[in-house]
Write an enzyme that holds these catalytic residues in place. Structure first.
Site, PDB file in Angstrom:
ATOM      1  N   GLU A 164       0.844  -1.187   0.000  1.00 49.83           N
ATOM      2  CA  GLU A 164       0.000   0.000   0.000  1.00 49.83           C
ATOM      3  C   GLU A 164       0.881   1.240   0.000  1.00 49.83           C
ATOM      4  O   GLU A 164       1.952   1.238   0.631  1.00 49.83           O
ATOM      5  CB  GLU A 164      -0.909   0.021   1.238  1.00 49.83           C
ATOM      6  CG  GLU A 164      -1.825  -1.188   1.343  1.00 49.83           C
ATOM      7  CD  GLU A 164      -2.422  -1.324   2.733  1.00 49.83           C
ATOM      8  OE1 GLU A 164      -3.139  -0.406   3.167  1.00 49.83           O
ATOM      9  OE2 GLU A 164      -2.158  -2.353   3.397  1.00 49.83           O
TER      10      GLU A 164
ATOM     11  N   LYS B   1       2.147   4.767   1.198  1.00 44.86           N
ATOM     12  CA  LYS B   1       2.160   5.408   2.515  1.00 44.86           C
ATOM     13  C   LYS B   1       1.816   6.889   2.330  1.00 44.86           C
ATOM     14  O   LYS B   1       2.654   7.688   1.932  1.00 44.86           O
ATOM     15  CB  LYS B   1       3.528   5.249   3.165  1.00 44.86           C
ATOM     16  CG  LYS B   1       3.593   5.734   4.598  1.00 44.86           C
ATOM     17  CD  LYS B   1       4.960   5.434   5.189  1.00 44.86           C
ATOM     18  CE  LYS B   1       5.012   5.844   6.657  1.00 44.86           C
ATOM     19  NZ  LYS B   1       4.823   7.294   6.834  1.00 44.86           N
TER      20      LYS B   1
ATOM     21  N   ASP C 285       0.830  10.688   3.347  1.00 45.54           N
ATOM     22  CA  ASP C 285       1.356  11.580   4.371  1.00 45.54           C
ATOM     23  C   ASP C 285       0.235  12.473   4.891  1.00 45.54           C
ATOM     24  O   ASP C 285      -0.098  13.496   4.296  1.00 45.54           O
ATOM     25  CB  ASP C 285       2.488  12.429   3.779  1.00 45.54           C
ATOM     26  CG  ASP C 285       3.372  13.020   4.864  1.00 45.54           C
ATOM     27  OD1 ASP C 285       3.255  12.564   6.017  1.00 45.54           O
ATOM     28  OD2 ASP C 285       4.165  13.921   4.564  1.00 45.54           O
TER      29      ASP C 285
ATOM     30  N   TYR D 128      -6.685   2.084   5.639  1.00 47.74           N
ATOM     31  CA  TYR D 128      -5.580   1.144   5.410  1.00 47.74           C
ATOM     32  C   TYR D 128      -5.595  -0.076   6.330  1.00 47.74           C
ATOM     33  O   TYR D 128      -4.792  -0.980   6.172  1.00 47.74           O
ATOM     34  CB  TYR D 128      -4.221   1.848   5.528  1.00 47.74           C
ATOM     35  CG  TYR D 128      -3.938   2.509   6.856  1.00 47.74           C
ATOM     36  CD1 TYR D 128      -3.507   1.764   7.955  1.00 47.74           C
ATOM     37  CD2 TYR D 128      -4.056   3.892   7.013  1.00 47.74           C
ATOM     38  CE1 TYR D 128      -3.228   2.359   9.177  1.00 47.74           C
ATOM     39  CE2 TYR D 128      -3.780   4.494   8.224  1.00 47.74           C
ATOM     40  CZ  TYR D 128      -3.367   3.729   9.304  1.00 47.74           C
ATOM     41  OH  TYR D 128      -3.091   4.327  10.502  1.00 47.74           O
TER      42      TYR D 128
ATOM     43  N   LYS E 110      10.737   3.754   2.591  1.00 50.48           N
ATOM     44  CA  LYS E 110      10.672   5.194   2.340  1.00 50.48           C
ATOM     45  C   LYS E 110      11.386   5.533   1.028  1.00 50.48           C
ATOM     46  O   LYS E 110      12.525   5.100   0.809  1.00 50.48           O
ATOM     47  CB  LYS E 110      11.310   5.966   3.488  1.00 50.48           C
ATOM     48  CG  LYS E 110      10.726   5.651   4.867  1.00 50.48           C
ATOM     49  CD  LYS E 110       9.234   5.918   4.943  1.00 50.48           C
ATOM     50  CE  LYS E 110       8.910   7.375   5.045  1.00 50.48           C
ATOM     51  NZ  LYS E 110       9.206   7.986   6.345  1.00 50.48           N
TER      52      LYS E 110
ATOM     53  N   CYS F  96      28.460  25.845  28.503  1.00 50.61           N
ATOM     54  CA  CYS F  96      27.011  25.824  28.284  1.00 50.61           C
ATOM     55  C   CYS F  96      26.534  27.183  27.789  1.00 50.61           C
ATOM     56  O   CYS F  96      26.873  28.218  28.387  1.00 50.61           O
ATOM     57  CB  CYS F  96      26.299  25.461  29.587  1.00 50.61           C
ATOM     58  SG  CYS F  96      24.499  25.547  29.473  1.00 50.61           S
TER      59      CYS F  96
ATOM     60  N   CYS G   2      24.052  28.571  30.985  1.00 54.95           N
ATOM     61  CA  CYS G   2      24.545  28.878  32.347  1.00 54.95           C
ATOM     62  C   CYS G   2      26.058  29.043  32.395  1.00 54.95           C
ATOM     63  O   CYS G   2      26.618  29.326  33.450  1.00 54.95           O
ATOM     64  CB  CYS G   2      24.093  27.800  33.325  1.00 54.95           C
ATOM     65  SG  CYS G   2      24.885  26.194  33.051  1.00 54.95           S
TER      66      CYS G   2
ATOM     67  N   CYS H 133      26.085  19.559  29.846  1.00 60.27           N
ATOM     68  CA  CYS H 133      26.251  20.579  30.878  1.00 60.27           C
ATOM     69  C   CYS H 133      25.991  19.886  32.213  1.00 60.27           C
ATOM     70  O   CYS H 133      24.897  19.386  32.454  1.00 60.27           O
ATOM     71  CB  CYS H 133      25.260  21.723  30.675  1.00 60.27           C
ATOM     72  SG  CYS H 133      25.200  22.855  32.090  1.00 60.27           S
TER      73      CYS H 133
ATOM     74  N   CYS I 289      20.957  24.930  35.707  1.00 58.73           N
ATOM     75  CA  CYS I 289      20.854  25.333  34.301  1.00 58.73           C
ATOM     76  C   CYS I 289      19.378  25.440  33.917  1.00 58.73           C
ATOM     77  O   CYS I 289      18.661  24.431  33.926  1.00 58.73           O
ATOM     78  CB  CYS I 289      21.570  24.295  33.434  1.00 58.73           C
ATOM     79  SG  CYS I 289      21.620  24.718  31.684  1.00 58.73           S
TER      80      CYS I 289
END
Length: 667
Positions: free
Chosen positions: A111, A113, A115, A222, A309, A403, A406, A421, A427
């Site tokens: 089948e 696919k 979207d 489906y 895909k 970081c 922070c 970090c 943070c």
């Protein structure tokens, strides 16, 4: 003819006209004549409300207002699909299938696919009773009023159908309708929609169903799921669904071998651009339901299906800058900020660079022209650099050392690709991220509190960890931006209601690194309460089913931290569920304790799920595959030959349905 008969005759005729137009694409009446007949029906229904029918064609125009979409559980979980990107992947998948089933003749349903937005629709006695979005697969939002406005979805089925079952379909927006919607917006000076998929998905959550009715949405079926369905294969199910009135894509095809699957893929890889809808691949399913049952599911996807895909579209653009995001665990993710470019129907401005190793591997630099594609047609990623366009003055990218939030110096653990970090409790993005995880649907599911509100609460100094949520008052919340009395009341009420969330979800909500939903359930079931878990040793934890050393060490580190222990004590005092509440079943026993069962085949008296539940309620464990640890196989009709062979080879007792009932009923 009396009024009731006239109303029913008009309904039947209008249903057939809708079916001819929206499902068969073969109109048998003009739009004008259809509208006249619909108006006649509406007038009669208004004059005779005693004959109201929620599934009348007149109800498709919408008008129902839904302020809050109720979250409801799926009776049958909606799984996601595993993806493949090459024919070699499919060959390997078939080998895995044959390893379970043995050398049986296999046929597949192929089948396209599409979207769009997945939907689950329940039919009882031929009438549409409920429609639920995919959500997280376990539960979704009830969008029944909106779904009823989509004219390719039957409100009343035709022919000989089961009493109750669910259908799964994809809500899509055809290209022509999408372009018309955008043209209308452009003409009135509004911003056009970005792509058909997001527009279709967003349409399902519009509050006014009359607005949904104006959109040219379509539904392509489906899959069907339910007990005792009157067909043995996926392909026969699609054919039956067509007869009942569903719109099933005519592109679906039965393939008698993997070679035929490859021919199907090759054809549609070229011709998919001729379709009126977005499609990004082919779904290949083992055709026989008996084999699907034997293959079962992983934690996320069916083993009997694979999505192939199509190769992603690629474009080139310029890398303007790199920014760095901090996740709730402290992991740093570099993000490429790109010159905006159109890709697979959307404008792409950013793409993940994953980690420092990826930047070094691509040797990506500021000002580079880069090639971008959508991973699985969803997430943009940079796949290469066009070195021919690189400036002579370009310099290698230097990964940040501190970081970005922070300014704490970053660390990188041996054997890991991410920088972190270590400022776990200071943070801001980590603190906000942990609270957002705590309130999420799969965790504490706190209604009235979203991610943006968490950031608002933190930035205003009202919460510093998730235990602070339980101290919030309406008076504290009201002065905040966009907070009215009702919003504040709902937030406090949602926090209070979360105290009834069961222990396994609380454990997941705590955000212990590597402890996802499945691991949290196993730990909760094994240790029963938070105190027993917090006192476990490394060896204790590793001996728990499917808990490895990495997870065990993470659990130990969490409970060794004094601040975590303080937070847990505060949550206890608030009334959070930190122990398993056992469901008392008067018929439950422990007579199967220590025994591992594998259930295989088709049964007469019980469903496979009922047998598995009976095993667990009597202290046994259900295994997914036969091994030396298996004590019994409960076998029904059409048990997989590979499982039968393996059970015999290992001398594992095979019980019939009747044998099993005798076993659990023995004194």
């Amino acid at each position: 003819m009396n009024v009731q008969n006239t109303i029913q005759k008009l309904r039947d005729e209008l249903d057939q006209y809708n079916y001819n137009y929206y499902v068969l694409d073969s109109p048998t009446i003009s739009d004008y004549d259809f509208d006249i007949q619909l108006k006649q029906l509406q007038d009669l229904e208004n004059k005779h409300p005693e004959y109201f029918d929620e599934n009348s064609p007149s109800q498709r125009v919408g008008g129902a207002i839904t302020k809050n979409f109720k979250t409801v559980p799926h009776e049958y979980r909606m799984y996601s699909l595993d993806n493949s990107y090459s024919k070699e992947d499919l060959i390997e998948w078939e080998k895995r299938v044959q390893k379970v089933l043995g050398e049986v003749p296999l046929e597949y349903t192929c089948e396209l696919k599409y979207d769009g937005a997945s939907i689950s629709i329940t039919y009882e006695n031929g009438k549409l009773t409920r429609a639920v979005t995919r959500g997280d697969g376990f539960q979704g939002d009830d969008v029944t009023n909106n779904i009823k406005t989509i004219k390719s979805i039957p409100l009343q089925l035709k022919g000989d159908f089961p009493d109750k079952f669910d259908v799964r379909g994809e809500i899509i927006l055809p290209f022509a309708g999408f372009e018309k919607m955008n043209q209308d917006l452009i003409e009135i000076g509004e911003t056009p929609y970005s792509n058909p998929r997001n527009t279709a998905s967003g349409s399902l959550k519009l509050q006014d169903s009359a607005e949904v009715a104006k959109r040219p949405l379509d539904c392509l079926l489906y899959f069907l799921i339910g007990n005792n369905l009157p067909f043995a294969t996926q392909y026969d199910g699609l054919e039956a669904a067509r007869k009942w009135g569903f719109k099933v894509p005519k592109e679906a095809k039965l393939a008698l071998s993997l070679e035929e699957v490859f021919k199907y893929i090759d054809f549609w890889d070229i011709h998919r651009h001729e379709l009126p809808y977005e499609t990004d691949g082919v779904v290949v399913k083992v055709n026989r339901f008996q084999y699907q049952d034997e293959l079962g599911y992983t934690a996320k996807s069916p083993r009997w299906a694979m999505a192939y895909k199509f190769k992603s579209e690629q474009v080139s653009t310029v890398l303007n800058s790199i920014s760095y995001q901090v996740g709730r665990t402290g992991a740093i993710t570099p993000v490429a900020n790109l010159e905006p470019v159109q890709l697979a129907g959307t404008i792409v401005k950013r793409a993940s660079l994953y980690n420092a190793d990826q930047i070094e591997k691509l040797d990506i630099r500021l000002g580079d022209t880069v090639f971008v594609e959508k991973g699985g047609e969803i997430i943009p990623k940079i796949i290469a650099v066009d070195l021919s366009k690189r400036s002579e003055n370009s310099e290698p990218t230097k990964y940040i050392t501190h970081c970005p939030e922070c300014h704490t110096e970053l660390i990188k653990n041996e054997g890991e690709v991410n920088h972190y970090c270590p400022n776990f409790y200071g943070c801001p993005p980590q603190i906000i991220g942990r609270i957002q995880h705590y309130i999420s649907r799969k965790a504490m599911d706190i209604e009235g509190l979203g991610g943006e509100t968490v950031a608002l609460l933190f930035n205003n100094g009202l919460v510093h960890n998730y235990a602070d949520l339980y101290q919030l008052t309406v008076d504290q919340i009201l002065p905040l931006e966009r907070m009215a009395q009702k919003s504040a009341d709902n937030l406090v009420k949602g926090v209070e209601n979360s105290k009834s969330i069961p222990f396994e979800r609380v454990l997941y909500a705590l955000g212990i690194r590597y402890v996802g939903e499945t691991v949290a359930k196993k730990l909760a079931k094994h240790y029963k309460n938070i105190d027993a878990l917090s006192q476990a040793t490394l060896m204790d934890l590793v001996l728990v089913d499917e808990i490895g050393e990495k997870i065990a060490k993470s659990v130990l580190e969490f409970f060794e931290n004094e601040e975590n222990r303080i937070i847990i004590d505060r949550l206890k005092n608030c009334g959070i569920q930190f122990e398993i509440i056992e469901n008392i079943n008067p018929n439950a026993t422990d007579k199967l304790a220590g025994k591992v069962f594998v259930v295989s085949g088709v049964f007469q008296q019980f469903s496979r799920d009922e047998l598995k539940k009976a095993i667990e309620e009597n202290g046994g464990k259900v295994g997914s595959s036969i091994s030396a640890k298996t004590n019994y196989v409960v076998a029904g009709d059409n048990m997989g030959p590979a499982k039968l062979e393996k059970a015999n080879k290992l001398n594992i007792p095979i019980l019939s349905e009747g044998d099993f009932m005798i076993l659990i009923n023995e004194n």
